[in-house]
Design a protein around this motif. Structure first.
Motif, PDB file in Angstrom:
ATOM      1  N   LEU A   1       0.825  -1.205   0.000  1.00 31.21           N
ATOM      2  CA  LEU A   1       0.000   0.000   0.000  1.00 31.21           C
ATOM      3  C   LEU A   1       0.863   1.260   0.000  1.00 31.21           C
ATOM      4  N   ASN A   2       1.874   1.299   0.850  1.00 32.34           N
ATOM      5  CA  ASN A   2       2.745   2.480   0.897  1.00 32.34           C
ATOM      6  C   ASN A   2       3.385   2.757  -0.452  1.00 32.34           C
ATOM      7  N   ASN A   3       3.847   1.721  -1.118  1.00 32.94           N
ATOM      8  CA  ASN A   3       4.437   1.900  -2.446  1.00 32.94           C
ATOM      9  C   ASN A   3       3.399   2.386  -3.454  1.00 32.94           C
ATOM     10  N   ARG A   4       2.191   1.882  -3.386  1.00 35.69           N
ATOM     11  CA  ARG A   4       1.138   2.284  -4.323  1.00 35.69           C
ATOM     12  C   ARG A   4       0.638   3.697  -4.042  1.00 35.69           C
ATOM     13  N   PHE A   5       0.669   4.148  -2.779  1.00 34.87           N
ATOM     14  CA  PHE A   5       0.268   5.531  -2.479  1.00 34.87           C
ATOM     15  C   PHE A   5       1.107   6.499  -3.302  1.00 34.87           C
ATOM     16  N   GLU A   6       2.380   6.194  -3.449  1.00 38.88           N
ATOM     17  CA  GLU A   6       3.276   7.053  -4.228  1.00 38.88           C
ATOM     18  C   GLU A   6       2.875   7.080  -5.699  1.00 38.88           C
ATOM     19  N   GLU A   7       2.145   6.066  -6.153  1.00 38.21           N
ATOM     20  CA  GLU A   7       1.701   5.980  -7.549  1.00 38.21           C
ATOM     21  C   GLU A   7       0.260   6.469  -7.717  1.00 38.21           C
ATOM     22  N   GLY A   8      -0.359   6.952  -6.637  1.00 38.21           N
ATOM     23  CA  GLY A   8      -1.709   7.496  -6.741  1.00 38.21           C
ATOM     24  C   GLY A   8      -2.825   6.606  -6.223  1.00 38.21           C
ATOM     25  N   LEU A   9      -2.509   5.450  -5.652  1.00 37.41           N
ATOM     26  CA  LEU A   9      -3.554   4.586  -5.096  1.00 37.41           C
ATOM     27  C   LEU A   9      -4.289   5.309  -3.978  1.00 37.41           C
ATOM     28  N   LYS A  10      -5.591   5.146  -3.943  1.00 39.84           N
ATOM     29  CA  LYS A  10      -6.421   5.683  -2.866  1.00 39.84           C
ATOM     30  C   LYS A  10      -6.949   4.511  -2.057  1.00 39.84           C
ATOM     31  N   TYR A  11      -6.958   4.686  -0.750  1.00 40.27           N
ATOM     32  CA  TYR A  11      -7.424   3.648   0.172  1.00 40.27           C
ATOM     33  C   TYR A  11      -8.339   4.338   1.173  1.00 40.27           C
TER      34      TYR A  11
ATOM     35  N   LYS B   1     -17.472   4.266  15.083  1.00 41.28           N
ATOM     36  CA  LYS B   1     -16.035   4.151  15.367  1.00 41.28           C
ATOM     37  C   LYS B   1     -15.474   2.748  15.154  1.00 41.28           C
ATOM     38  N   LYS B   2     -16.234   1.860  14.532  1.00 42.34           N
ATOM     39  CA  LYS B   2     -15.761   0.508  14.222  1.00 42.34           C
ATOM     40  C   LYS B   2     -15.549   0.413  12.707  1.00 42.34           C
ATOM     41  N   GLN B   3     -14.377  -0.092  12.284  1.00 44.69           N
ATOM     42  CA  GLN B   3     -14.116  -0.249  10.858  1.00 44.69           C
ATOM     43  C   GLN B   3     -15.035  -1.331  10.299  1.00 44.69           C
ATOM     44  N   VAL B   4     -15.734  -0.983   9.216  1.00 44.87           N
ATOM     45  CA  VAL B   4     -16.679  -1.936   8.627  1.00 44.87           C
ATOM     46  C   VAL B   4     -16.423  -2.186   7.140  1.00 44.87           C
ATOM     47  N   GLY B   5     -15.372  -1.579   6.583  1.00 48.20           N
ATOM     48  CA  GLY B   5     -15.065  -1.839   5.184  1.00 48.20           C
ATOM     49  C   GLY B   5     -14.011  -0.900   4.633  1.00 48.20           C
ATOM     50  N   PHE B   6     -13.659  -1.144   3.375  1.00 48.72           N
ATOM     51  CA  PHE B   6     -12.672  -0.301   2.709  1.00 48.72           C
ATOM     52  C   PHE B   6     -12.775  -0.471   1.201  1.00 48.72           C
ATOM     53  N   ILE B   7     -12.149   0.475   0.485  1.00 52.98           N
ATOM     54  CA  ILE B   7     -12.011   0.410  -0.966  1.00 52.98           C
ATOM     55  C   ILE B   7     -10.593   0.858  -1.323  1.00 52.98           C
ATOM     56  N   GLU B   8      -9.992   0.161  -2.272  1.00 57.41           N
ATOM     57  CA  GLU B   8      -8.709   0.566  -2.855  1.00 57.41           C
ATOM     58  C   GLU B   8      -8.975   0.824  -4.332  1.00 57.41           C
ATOM     59  N   TYR B   9      -8.546   1.971  -4.820  1.00 58.87           N
ATOM     60  CA  TYR B   9      -8.737   2.261  -6.241  1.00 58.87           C
ATOM     61  C   TYR B   9      -7.656   3.201  -6.736  1.00 58.87           C
ATOM     62  N   THR B  10      -7.479   3.231  -8.047  1.00 62.95           N
ATOM     63  CA  THR B  10      -6.499   4.116  -8.679  1.00 62.95           C
ATOM     64  C   THR B  10      -6.940   4.396 -10.108  1.00 62.95           C
ATOM     65  N   GLU B  11      -6.320   5.389 -10.711  1.00 59.47           N
ATOM     66  CA  GLU B  11      -6.583   5.637 -12.126  1.00 59.47           C
ATOM     67  C   GLU B  11      -6.145   4.412 -12.914  1.00 59.47           C
ATOM     68  N   ALA B  12      -6.874   4.097 -13.955  1.00 57.00           N
ATOM     69  CA  ALA B  12      -6.570   2.909 -14.762  1.00 57.00           C
ATOM     70  C   ALA B  12      -5.138   2.932 -15.274  1.00 57.00           C
ATOM     71  N   GLU B  13      -4.643   4.119 -15.617  1.00 60.95           N
ATOM     72  CA  GLU B  13      -3.289   4.228 -16.148  1.00 60.95           C
ATOM     73  C   GLU B  13      -2.230   3.796 -15.131  1.00 60.95           C
ATOM     74  N   ASN B  14      -2.560   3.878 -13.833  1.00 59.72           N
ATOM     75  CA  ASN B  14      -1.618   3.527 -12.772  1.00 59.72           C
ATOM     76  C   ASN B  14      -1.919   2.184 -12.120  1.00 59.72           C
ATOM     77  N   SER B  15      -2.901   1.489 -12.623  1.00 59.51           N
ATOM     78  CA  SER B  15      -3.326   0.240 -12.000  1.00 59.51           C
ATOM     79  C   SER B  15      -2.283  -0.860 -12.170  1.00 59.51           C
ATOM     80  N   SER B  16      -2.167  -1.696 -11.152  1.00 66.20           N
ATOM     81  CA  SER B  16      -1.289  -2.868 -11.261  1.00 66.20           C
ATOM     82  C   SER B  16      -1.981  -3.980 -12.058  1.00 66.20           C
ATOM     83  N   ARG B  17      -3.245  -3.774 -12.387  1.00 64.43           N
ATOM     84  CA  ARG B  17      -3.986  -4.708 -13.240  1.00 64.43           C
ATOM     85  C   ARG B  17      -3.774  -4.294 -14.703  1.00 64.43           C
ATOM     86  N   VAL B  18      -3.911  -5.217 -15.603  1.00 63.69           N
ATOM     87  CA  VAL B  18      -3.792  -4.884 -17.026  1.00 63.69           C
ATOM     88  C   VAL B  18      -5.163  -4.412 -17.500  1.00 63.69           C
ATOM     89  N   VAL B  19      -5.311  -3.089 -17.528  1.00 68.09           N
ATOM     90  CA  VAL B  19      -6.583  -2.475 -17.904  1.00 68.09           C
ATOM     91  C   VAL B  19      -6.271  -1.314 -18.836  1.00 68.09           C
TER      92      VAL B  19
END
Length: 107
Positions: free
Chosen positions: A38-48, A55-73
């Protein structure tokens, strides 16, 4: 539903709060590796973004611009959701998380 908050996590908050993995222990190898990733991806624009209810964590989302995605998109101008997870269905947490990602200005 109580008080629901969305918190965008950055490297500093990640160190204090940690990433949200219900079954992971903070000292486990998988948890440590995920936080480094996550720390490395934050530098590339990942949002978390974490969602909390009463006050209890119930979920999360990780996303980034397609151009910066580690997925082939190939989808310039769009965001790619790497992960979306909520602990309780039917409460609107997932909808809030995906709406949050759409309302942000371009990365």
């Amino acid at each position: 539903m109580g008080k629901v908050e969305l918190v965008e996590i950055n490297a500093k908050l990640l160190e204090g709060i940690g990433s949200y993995f219900l079954r992971s222990k903070k000292k486990s190898n998988g948890y440590i590796i995920k936080n480094k990733w996550l720390n490395n991806r934050f530098e590339e624009g990942l949002k978390y973004v974490q969602v909390t209810a009463n006050k209890k964590q119930v979920g999360f989302i990780e996303y980034t611009e397609a151009e910066n995605s580690s997925r082939v998109v190939h989808a310039d101008g769009y965001v790619v959701i790497h992960c979306l997870w909520v602990s309780e269905v039917g409460k609107g947490y997932g909808a809030r998380l995906t709406s949050f990602s759409k309302s942000l200005p371009p990365l």
